[in-house]
Design an enzyme around this catalytic site. Structure first.
Site, PDB file in Angstrom:
ATOM      1  N   GLU A 221      -4.547  -2.094   5.518  1.00 13.30           N
ATOM      2  CA  GLU A 221      -5.416  -1.985   4.345  1.00 13.30           C
ATOM      3  C   GLU A 221      -5.897  -3.344   3.884  1.00 13.30           C
ATOM      4  O   GLU A 221      -5.084  -4.276   3.891  1.00 13.30           O
ATOM      5  CB  GLU A 221      -4.638  -1.302   3.212  1.00 13.30           C
ATOM      6  CG  GLU A 221      -5.178   0.085   2.924  1.00 13.30           C
ATOM      7  CD  GLU A 221      -4.270   0.878   2.016  1.00 13.30           C
ATOM      8  OE1 GLU A 221      -4.235   0.559   0.825  1.00 13.30           O
ATOM      9  OE2 GLU A 221      -3.627   1.807   2.513  1.00 13.30           O
TER      10      GLU A 221
ATOM     11  N   HIS B 171      -7.251   4.823  -0.654  1.00 12.93           N
ATOM     12  CA  HIS B 171      -5.993   4.721  -1.420  1.00 12.93           C
ATOM     13  C   HIS B 171      -6.195   5.123  -2.896  1.00 12.93           C
ATOM     14  O   HIS B 171      -5.920   4.328  -3.801  1.00 12.93           O
ATOM     15  CB  HIS B 171      -5.415   3.299  -1.316  1.00 12.93           C
ATOM     16  CG  HIS B 171      -3.932   3.234  -1.556  1.00 12.93           C
ATOM     17  ND1 HIS B 171      -3.111   2.304  -0.970  1.00 12.93           N
ATOM     18  CD2 HIS B 171      -3.112   3.996  -2.349  1.00 12.93           C
ATOM     19  CE1 HIS B 171      -1.859   2.477  -1.383  1.00 12.93           C
ATOM     20  NE2 HIS B 171      -1.840   3.514  -2.226  1.00 12.93           N
TER      21      HIS B 171
ATOM     22  N   ARG C 259       2.201   5.568   2.946  1.00  9.01           N
ATOM     23  CA  ARG C 259       1.802   4.193   3.249  1.00  9.01           C
ATOM     24  C   ARG C 259       1.245   4.177   4.671  1.00  9.01           C
ATOM     25  O   ARG C 259       1.766   4.879   5.562  1.00  9.01           O
ATOM     26  CB  ARG C 259       2.995   3.245   3.163  1.00  9.01           C
ATOM     27  CG  ARG C 259       3.424   2.918   1.737  1.00  9.01           C
ATOM     28  CD  ARG C 259       2.416   2.016   1.025  1.00  9.01           C
ATOM     29  NE  ARG C 259       2.822   1.664  -0.326  1.00  9.01           N
ATOM     30  CZ  ARG C 259       2.480   2.331  -1.435  1.00  9.01           C
ATOM     31  NH1 ARG C 259       1.712   3.413  -1.346  1.00  9.01           N
ATOM     32  NH2 ARG C 259       2.878   1.910  -2.614  1.00  9.01           N
TER      33      ARG C 259
HETATM   34  N1  LIG Z   1      -1.247   6.937  -1.707  1.00 13.72           N
HETATM   35  C1  LIG Z   1      -0.879   6.673  -2.937  1.00 13.72           C
HETATM   36  O1  LIG Z   1      -1.683   6.335  -3.811  1.00 13.72           O
HETATM   37  C2  LIG Z   1       0.536   6.837  -3.316  1.00 13.72           C
HETATM   38  C3  LIG Z   1       1.523   6.653  -2.390  1.00 13.72           C
HETATM   39  N2  LIG Z   1       2.840   6.794  -2.746  1.00 13.72           N
HETATM   40  C4  LIG Z   1       3.863   6.617  -1.702  1.00 13.72           C
HETATM   41  O2  LIG Z   1       4.674   7.786  -1.682  1.00 13.72           O
HETATM   42  C5  LIG Z   1       6.035   7.400  -1.547  1.00 13.72           C
HETATM   43  C6  LIG Z   1       6.944   8.487  -2.050  1.00 13.72           C
HETATM   44  O3  LIG Z   1       6.909   8.557  -3.465  1.00 13.72           O
HETATM   45  P1  LIG Z   1       7.907   9.541  -4.260  1.00 13.72           P
HETATM   46  O4  LIG Z   1       7.792  10.929  -3.737  1.00 13.72           O
HETATM   47  O5  LIG Z   1       7.713   9.321  -5.696  1.00 13.72           O
HETATM   48  O6  LIG Z   1       9.306   8.935  -3.789  1.00 13.72           O
HETATM   49  P2  LIG Z   1      10.695   9.680  -3.575  1.00 13.72           P
HETATM   50  O7  LIG Z   1      11.694   8.595  -3.460  1.00 13.72           O
HETATM   51  O8  LIG Z   1      10.877  10.739  -4.593  1.00 13.72           O
HETATM   52  O9  LIG Z   1      10.520  10.402  -2.144  1.00 13.72           O
HETATM   53  C7  LIG Z   1      10.614   9.748  -0.932  1.00 13.72           C
HETATM   54  C8  LIG Z   1      11.401  10.639   0.016  1.00 13.72           C
HETATM   55  O10 LIG Z   1      11.369  10.059   1.320  1.00 13.72           O
HETATM   56  C9  LIG Z   1      12.617  10.368   1.904  1.00 13.72           C
HETATM   57  N3  LIG Z   1      12.862   9.528   3.067  1.00 13.72           N
HETATM   58  C10 LIG Z   1      13.245   8.240   3.093  1.00 13.72           C
HETATM   59  N4  LIG Z   1      13.391   7.835   4.373  1.00 13.72           N
HETATM   60  C11 LIG Z   1      13.075   8.892   5.157  1.00 13.72           C
HETATM   61  C12 LIG Z   1      13.034   9.109   6.550  1.00 13.72           C
HETATM   62  N5  LIG Z   1      13.367   8.143   7.414  1.00 13.72           N
HETATM   63  N6  LIG Z   1      12.660  10.317   7.007  1.00 13.72           N
HETATM   64  C13 LIG Z   1      12.338  11.300   6.145  1.00 13.72           C
HETATM   65  N7  LIG Z   1      12.365  11.166   4.806  1.00 13.72           N
HETATM   66  C14 LIG Z   1      12.732   9.972   4.328  1.00 13.72           C
HETATM   67  C15 LIG Z   1      13.610  10.147   0.778  1.00 13.72           C
HETATM   68  O11 LIG Z   1      14.856  10.752   1.049  1.00 13.72           O
HETATM   69  C16 LIG Z   1      12.881  10.772  -0.382  1.00 13.72           C
HETATM   70  O12 LIG Z   1      13.210  12.144  -0.549  1.00 13.72           O
HETATM   71  C17 LIG Z   1       6.102   6.076  -2.309  1.00 13.72           C
HETATM   72  O13 LIG Z   1       7.184   5.277  -1.869  1.00 13.72           O
HETATM   73  C18 LIG Z   1       4.776   5.429  -2.016  1.00 13.72           C
HETATM   74  O14 LIG Z   1       4.870   4.595  -0.881  1.00 13.72           O
HETATM   75  C19 LIG Z   1       3.193   7.133  -4.006  1.00 13.72           C
HETATM   76  C20 LIG Z   1       2.244   7.326  -4.970  1.00 13.72           C
HETATM   77  C21 LIG Z   1       0.842   7.175  -4.709  1.00 13.72           C
HETATM   78  O1  LIG Z   2       2.231   4.180  -6.621  1.00 16.52           O
HETATM   79  C1  LIG Z   2       2.024   3.917  -5.431  1.00 16.52           C
HETATM   80  O2  LIG Z   2       2.954   3.705  -4.636  1.00 16.52           O
HETATM   81  C2  LIG Z   2       0.656   3.833  -4.943  1.00 16.52           C
HETATM   82  O3  LIG Z   2       0.422   3.765  -3.768  1.00 16.52           O
HETATM   83  C3  LIG Z   2      -0.460   3.847  -5.888  1.00 16.52           C
HETATM   84  O4  LIG Z   2      -0.312   4.771  -6.853  1.00 16.52           O
END
Ligand SMILES: NC(=O)C1=CN([C@@H]2O[C@H](COP(=O)(O)OP(=O)(O)OC[C@H]3O[C@@H](n4cnc5c(N)ncnc54)[C@H](O)[C@@H]3O)[C@@H](O)[C@H]2O)C=CC1
Ligand SMILES: O=C(O)C(=O)CO
Length: 436
Positions: A352, A370, A323
């Site tokens: 954004e 994004h 993000r």
């Molecule tokens: N750019 C895009 O299109 C996309 C962005 N995302 C973003 O990616 C993020 C992660 O997605 P997932 O891997 O599926 O989630 P996830 O929950 O599997 O991984 C997130 C990780 O961040 C860690 N974390 C939380 N607070 C932290 C901190 N202060 N310092 C270090 N690590 C910390 C958690 O322990 C966890 O392992 C989503 O929340 C979303 O915001 C996800 C999909 C697409």
């Molecule tokens: O899934 C998310 O969190 C995104 O940013 C878009 O896939």
């Protein structure tokens, strides 16, 4: 017979009884009003329809018992079929504007709404959750895994289940982060622009020299689903060593690197190594390529700031597909200006859809809008999971016990389990959990 343009649907919804008595019939682009003269106050209704600033929508299965609204058109049609097969009337907002305001969404919710599928660009807080509750709704799902746009406390207060779409976008997002890493390290975008500008007049030893990844160290901050998948790609693909920082230990990732290192060694190659850093600063100091994959919350807001940028290697590559606000973007712009060999690959931005002033002019930045989860399979899967979250709650299904194992919901050739794939506030709402 008279006609009312389909865009006028919002007010038409007020006259559901006329629709149900077939005075007004849904057609692809218009509502056809039969026996106009016999409808009481038809001219008044019509002038109201014409004066209103309507939210345009498309309706599927108008006679469905449950009203489900999707604030955007979403890829594929399976998600629509899954809802209409279960007696849902699906209303999809077809409004041209990209980001809907809270008022727009209030208008979509209307007086009666069972559930909403929304987008990460929308502000889901007290106003919308209270409106959804008043309309009889109990379910909302983001079509995204991240849900920092949702006020979970407000949802809990109004008893609304909040769904998200984990897993289906893990590899797609990690692949984009890997693409940005390569594009930044090897200056792909700069070189492309140079070529198109007709500036290439022959091979030169110094032309667009970038960074070799093999044998270097990749740093991952937030080694959850996506961070771990990205780490594996960089380790397996480019034989990089790993240093990661997360609040939790990623045992599976560590085991993978150990096993892959042993495999390389057995084949006479330099083994790869891993290290779990005690502090985030250790990752920033040691890594050559750093990719950010944490959730966005209070602990990760401006995680990368002026001071932390200053401790990174001068030729490091920084990637963000999590993000925007995880990076202090104004500080990043200043850092890029004075460190031309430092490069970034950004999929997300602090404000954004805008970029902070100066970012667009920096040649050492690769920027994309994004799109990290933007593959057809993934986006269709996200739509399916979001729809099934809402459907499951409406139908009173339990919540799937493991949101990391959502494959059964994505199989086109079989009906999905009778469960909500991923509800993030299931515990707070005391929702039942399905047996796997
Ligand atoms: N750019 C895009 O299109 C996309 C962005 N995302 C973003 O990616 C993020 C992660 O997605 P997932 O891997 O599926 O989630 P996830 O929950 O599997 O991984 C997130 C990780 O961040 C860690 N974390 C939380 N607070 C932290 C901190 N202060 N310092 C270090 N690590 C910390 C958690 O322990 C966890 O392992 C989503 O929340 C979303 O915001 C996800 C999909 C697409
Ligand atoms: O899934 C998310 O969190 C995104 O940013 C878009 O896939």
């Amino acid at each position: 017979m008279d006609f009312v343009k389909k865009e006028d649907k919002r007010l038409i919804a007020k006259y559901e009884d006329l629709i149900s008595r077939s005075y007004i019939v849904h057609k692809p682009n218009i509502y056809e009003c039969h026996s106009a003269t016999s409808i009481p106050n038809f001219q008044l209704i019509k002038s109201q329809l014409e004066m209103a600033k309507p939210i345009s929508i498309e309706v599927w299965n108008p006679s469905g018992k449950y009203r489900v609204v999707s604030t955007k058109s979403m890829p594929g049609t399976r998600w629509i079929r899954l809802l209409t097969d279960q007696d849902c009337r699906v209303e999809i907002c077809t409004e041209k504007k990209t980001i809907l305001s809270v008022d727009d969404i209030l208008a979509l919710i209307g007086d009666r709404c069972d559930g909403v599928i929304g987008q990460l660009t929308e502000d889901w807080g007290e106003v919308l959750f209270s409106a959804l509750k008043r309309a009889g709704g109990t379910a909302f799902s983001n079509m995204a895994v991240g849900y920092n746009n949702v006020d979970i406390n407000a949802a809990n207060k109004h008893g609304v289940a909040v769904g998200n779409t984990p897993g289906v976008l893990t590899e797609t997002t990690a692949e984009l982060a890997a693409s940005l890493s390569l594009a930044a390290a090897r200056r792909i975008v700069e070189a492309d622009q140079f070529m198109r500008a007709g500036l290439y007049d022959g091979w030169l030893p110094h032309l667009f020299v970038g960074n070799l990844l093999k044998g270097q160290t990749v740093g991952v901050i937030g080694a959850g689903r996506i961070g771990s998948a990205y780490a594996r790609m960089m380790i397996e693909g480019f034989k990089m060593n790993l240093i990661y920082y997360d609040l939790y230990q990623s045992t599976r990732l560590e085991k993978f690197v150990t096993a892959y290192g042993q495999f390389l060694q057995a084949n006479g190659e330099q083994p790869v190594t891993w290290k779990r850093a005690a502090t985030m600063e250790d990752v920033l100091r040691e890594a050559d390529v750093i990719s950010l994959h944490p959730v966005l919350d209070k602990t990760t807001y401006h995680l990368i700031n002026k001071d932390r940028l200053a401790i990174m290697k001068k030729e490091a590559v920084l990637v963000n597909a999590s993000r925007g606000p995880v990076i202090d973007e104004a500080a990043l712009v200043e850092h890029l200006k004075v460190n031309p060999m430092f490069r970034v690959g950004l999929d997300v931005f602090e404000d954004e859809p805008f970029m902070k002033p100066g970012l667009a002019e920096q040649k050492n930045a690769v920027v994309v809008p994004h799109i990290a989860s933007a593959s057809k399979w993934t986006r269709e899967g996200m739509a399916t999971l979001a729809a099934l979250n809402v459907l499951g709650k409406i139908k009173g299904y339990p919540v799937w016990a493991d949101a990391n194992r959502i494959e059964p919901f994505l199989n086109d050739n079989s009906e999905p389990p009778a469960a909500c794939p991923s509800i993030v506030n299931a515990k707070q709402l005391g929702l039942p959990i399905a047996k796997l």
